[in-house]
Write an enzyme that holds these catalytic residues in place. Structure first.
Site, PDB file in Angstrom:
ATOM      1  CG  ASN A 204      33.035  38.785  46.527  1.00 49.25           C
ATOM      2  OD1 ASN A 204      33.983  38.251  45.943  1.00 49.25           O
ATOM      3  ND2 ASN A 204      32.672  40.029  46.292  1.00 49.25           N
TER       4      ASN A 204
ATOM      5  CG  MET B 151      32.645  43.326  38.198  1.00 44.41           C
ATOM      6  SD  MET B 151      34.351  43.373  38.723  1.00 44.41           S
ATOM      7  CE  MET B 151      35.075  44.508  37.553  1.00 44.41           C
ATOM      8  CE1 TYR B 152      25.651  41.721  37.076  1.00 40.21           C
ATOM      9  CE2 TYR B 152      27.203  40.143  36.180  1.00 40.21           C
ATOM     10  CZ  TYR B 152      26.325  41.183  35.996  1.00 40.21           C
ATOM     11  OH  TYR B 152      26.120  41.693  34.736  1.00 40.21           O
ATOM     12  CB  CYS B 153      29.152  39.608  44.912  1.00 43.13           C
ATOM     13  SG  CYS B 153      28.240  40.940  45.642  1.00 43.13           S
ATOM     14  CB  VAL B 154      31.562  36.843  40.587  1.00 41.18           C
ATOM     15  CG1 VAL B 154      32.426  35.581  40.405  1.00 41.18           C
ATOM     16  CG2 VAL B 154      30.183  36.412  41.079  1.00 41.18           C
TER      17      VAL B 154
END
Lengths: 307, 393
Positions: free
Chosen positions: B116, B349-352
């Site tokens: 992100n 989702m690890y900022c993805v």
């Protein structure tokens, strides 16, 4: 989600002691609120609980697997149990508030809120006869027995007690408190039943009868129960002296056999009524065996007075 | 590389704590050397750099310069002034998104697997100034070539924090330059794990964070070629960015200070300098091969239990990251269960989000390794993972 229904009360209680649980209680409350408004719980608390417990059950994988895969069903079972038990606790609390016993009106069963009974729920009366049996209030004959309180009171509470019985002693503060609260409306007839299982109980009956000759029955009754642990050959004369009786006159009476028949008749009279333990209380036709808590007896008295 | 010796430098790994830390893609643990260096600032010269003439200020200045030099050397920058301190990778990318001269309909190209931090600044620029965004398939050179025409800026992730795979950035930078595009490299996940030589790569800009490479949190770097940095218009101005001001104008400072507005995070800068020193001493090549070795073991175990590995099954292509799902078990459940066993890793989702949403994957579990992780830790981890896998058999 349903796990929050269980988590909320648990964490609320634990939250009293620790901030950590207060935060969890907040989370549980949010989740609880969402659950009851039929929205998905987004706090992750259910997930944390499920995973934490599953991890702890990993030592036996089949159990962990059942728990993990049937978590919702298990949660529902616990939720239903907690809702049901909450209902019964509420019902018990209501009964306790209204009837003085969590099991409902006129119940004599064990109630956790009744502290006195909780101490010894099994055997709370002094008894020479092992088996309980039916009582016959219609056979009570109290003419001539000492009356405490207004003799013309509307209601008479009859107590079958024994001066040597620790449960009779235990019941005494409740009895006195009720006589004070219902002064004028309720009086007490004390029917002494000297149980031979208590040493000096017959001597105590005799001594009390001697005191009654001088209108000092209740003073002597009180001093006997208050000093129940000190009853001995020499104690009766000492008690008499303490309440202002003439030592010589008391000793002559005490050492005579003038009340032997009376004591025997009293004992047989109690057996005829079916008394199997002391204290036993009668309020009209309602009987209670063993020391009662204040609220129970008060409720019974009020009910009888209102009839 | 002596892992046992390295572990002694990390107080968080004290034997008594029995901690297995596999969340290094999120943030790494810090060695005692970094902490001591940071404390040194607060204990011995807690002052501001570049402003005052006193001894303490001079000392801070000297230490900040040393740190800048260490970091410039670490990336093989031509000049120390090409290293600008920011708060983190996100701020570095935002600096470019705001300072790079972009106008309406200029094209910015990124991959389909951007964090992100490298997606949102461009989405914002699209709304703010009307730039056009293009997306190519991660590490697909053909797709990249198809999309590069007319692009003004390529802003791409080097190593993905989702699965550890890397874009072939050397080739992409070459193609970009041939097509007149400038390249910004998001190196947050590559700089800590592999040798990065900005001159060999010919990267125009590079962004990374200290906290992902043994350094303190709250400090990051933007590397930029000097001639390109000079063309940027600072978007944040304030103390120490100018030599002089009048009521009507200002004389801006030289690089790098013009981009470092206000009093800086000196302790963080100095700590970051010490962290890259530490990494250099251990050797990035050693770290990379150690991580790959451990990842091979994890990958082997995951294949055994039929886990769904995100990305290629060849661990060599995924650096120190193993991202996976086990059956239909919720990834957060797995990370929470492992947490109960004292194993720290990440799920989600690890900022993805964009990539996960596009691929209809509801998140994953991610084990990310670093220089202090051991084979024994991997074995314990795999034992628990196998137990968890039994839940769905």
């Amino acid at each position: 989600m349903v796990i929050c229904l269980i988590a909320l009360p648990v964490f609320l209680i634990l939250g009293i002691f620790s901030v950590k649980y207060r935060l969890l209680a907040k989370e549980a409350f949010r989740c609880f609120f969402k659950t009851v408004t039929l929205k998905p719980c987004d706090t992750g608390l259910d997930q944390k609980i499920k995973s934490e417990i599953t991890a702890r059950l990993m030592w036996w994988p089949p159990l962990a697997s059942i728990f993990y895969n049937r978590f919702n069903v298990i949660s529902w079972v616990f939720a239903i149990l907690i809702i049901t038990s909450t209902f019964f606790v509420g019902q018990g609390a209501y009964n306790y508030a209204v009837y003085g016993n969590c099991n409902g009106e006129n119940s004599n069963q064990f109630c956790i809120f009744n502290v006195v009974r909780a101490e010894q729920p099994e055997k709370e009366a002094c008894s020479k006869i092992e088996n309980e049996h039916e009582l016959h209030p219609e056979k009570i004959k109290i003419d001539g027995y000492p009356v405490r309180g207004d003799p013309d009171a509307k209601l008479t509470m009859v107590e079958y007690g024994c001066f040597g019985c620790p449960y009779t002693k235990k019941a005494e503060p409740v009895v006195r408190g009720l006589l004070k609260e219902f002064a004028g409306d309720v009086n007490l007839v004390y029917y002494n039943v000297p149980l031979s299982i208590h040493k000096y109980s017959i001597e105590a009956s005799k001594a009390a009868s001697c005191a009654r000759e001088h209108n000092k029955y209740w003073e002597y009754h009180d001093i006997l129960l208050e000093n129940q642990d000190e009853l001995s050959d020499g104690s009766f004369a000492r008690f008499a002296q303490e309440i202002g009786l003439d030592e010589k006159e008391f000793s002559e009476c005490f050492n005579s056999s003038k009340y032997d028949n009376y004591i025997n008749e009293s004992y047989n009279g109690a057996l005829a009524v079916g008394i199997y333990g002391t204290p036993t209380f009668f309020i009209n036709n309602v009987s209670l065996v063993g020391p009662q808590d204040y609220r129970t007896l008060k409720k019974m008295i009020k009910d009888e007075l209102e009839k | 590389m002596n892992v046992e010796k390295i572990r002694k430098d990390f107080p968080a790994l004290d034997a008594g704590k029995q901690l297995i830390y596999f969340d290094n893609a999120c943030t790494t643990l810090r060695p005692v050397q970094v902490m001591q260096k940071m404390n040194e600032y607060y204990k011995e010269y807690p002052s501001c750099a570049g402003r005052s003439n006193h001894r303490l200020s001079m000392k801070v200045n000297e230490e900040v310069m040393k740190a800048r030099k260490n970091i410039a050397n670490f990336f093989n920058a031509k000049d120390d002034s090409e290293v600008i301190f920011t708060r983190n990778t996100t701020e570095s990318i935002n600096l470019i998104a705001n300072a790079f001269k972009l106008k309406r309909e200029d094209i910015v190209l990124g991959s389909d697997k951007e964090h992100n931090s490298n997606l949102l600044p461009w989405l914002l620029a699209e709304r703010r100034i009307g730039i056009t965004r293009k997306i190519f398939k991660f590490n697909d050179i053909e797709d990249f070539k198809n999309k590069i025409k007319g692009v003004k800026l390529v802003s791409i992730v080097h190593t993905s924090n989702v699965d550890g795979t890397s874009n072939d950035v050397k080739e992409m930078i070459k193609i970009s330059h041939e097509n007149g595009a400038v390249v910004l490299l998001d190196a947050a996940q590559s700089a800590p794990h592999k040798e990065l030589n900005v001159r060999k790569l010919d990267a125009d800009f590079l962004a990374c964070s200290g906290h992902k490479m043994l350094g303190p949190s709250g400090i990051g770097v933007l590397y930029g070629k000097k001639e390109l940095l000079e063309q940027l218009t600072p978007f944040m101005m304030g103390g120490d960015t100018v030599n002089n001001t009048t009521y009507d104008g200002f004389e801006i400072k030289a690089l790098p200070e013009r981009f470092e507005a206000g009093l800086q995070n000196y302790s963080g800068i100095i700590g970051f300098g010490e962290a890259v020193n530490y990494l250099k001493k251990v050797g990035l090549d050693n770290i990379e091969s150690h991580e790959k070795e451990l990842n091979k073991r994890i990958t082997g175990g995951l294949v055994e239990i039929n886990a769904n590995i995100i990305g290629p099954k060849d661990a060599n292509l995924r650096s120190g990251i193993a991202s996976f799902n086990i059956g239909n078990i919720n990834p957060h459940d797995i990370s929470l269960m492992l947490n109960a066993k004292n194993i720290m890793l990440r799920s989600g989702m690890y900022c993805v989000h964009s990539w996960f949403n596009a691929n209809k994957i509801n998140g994953s579990v991610r084990a990310s390794l670093y220089l202090y992780n051991t084979k024994e830790e991997v074995e314990i981890f795999m034992k628990h993972i196998k137990d968890i896998a039994k839940l769905v058999r």
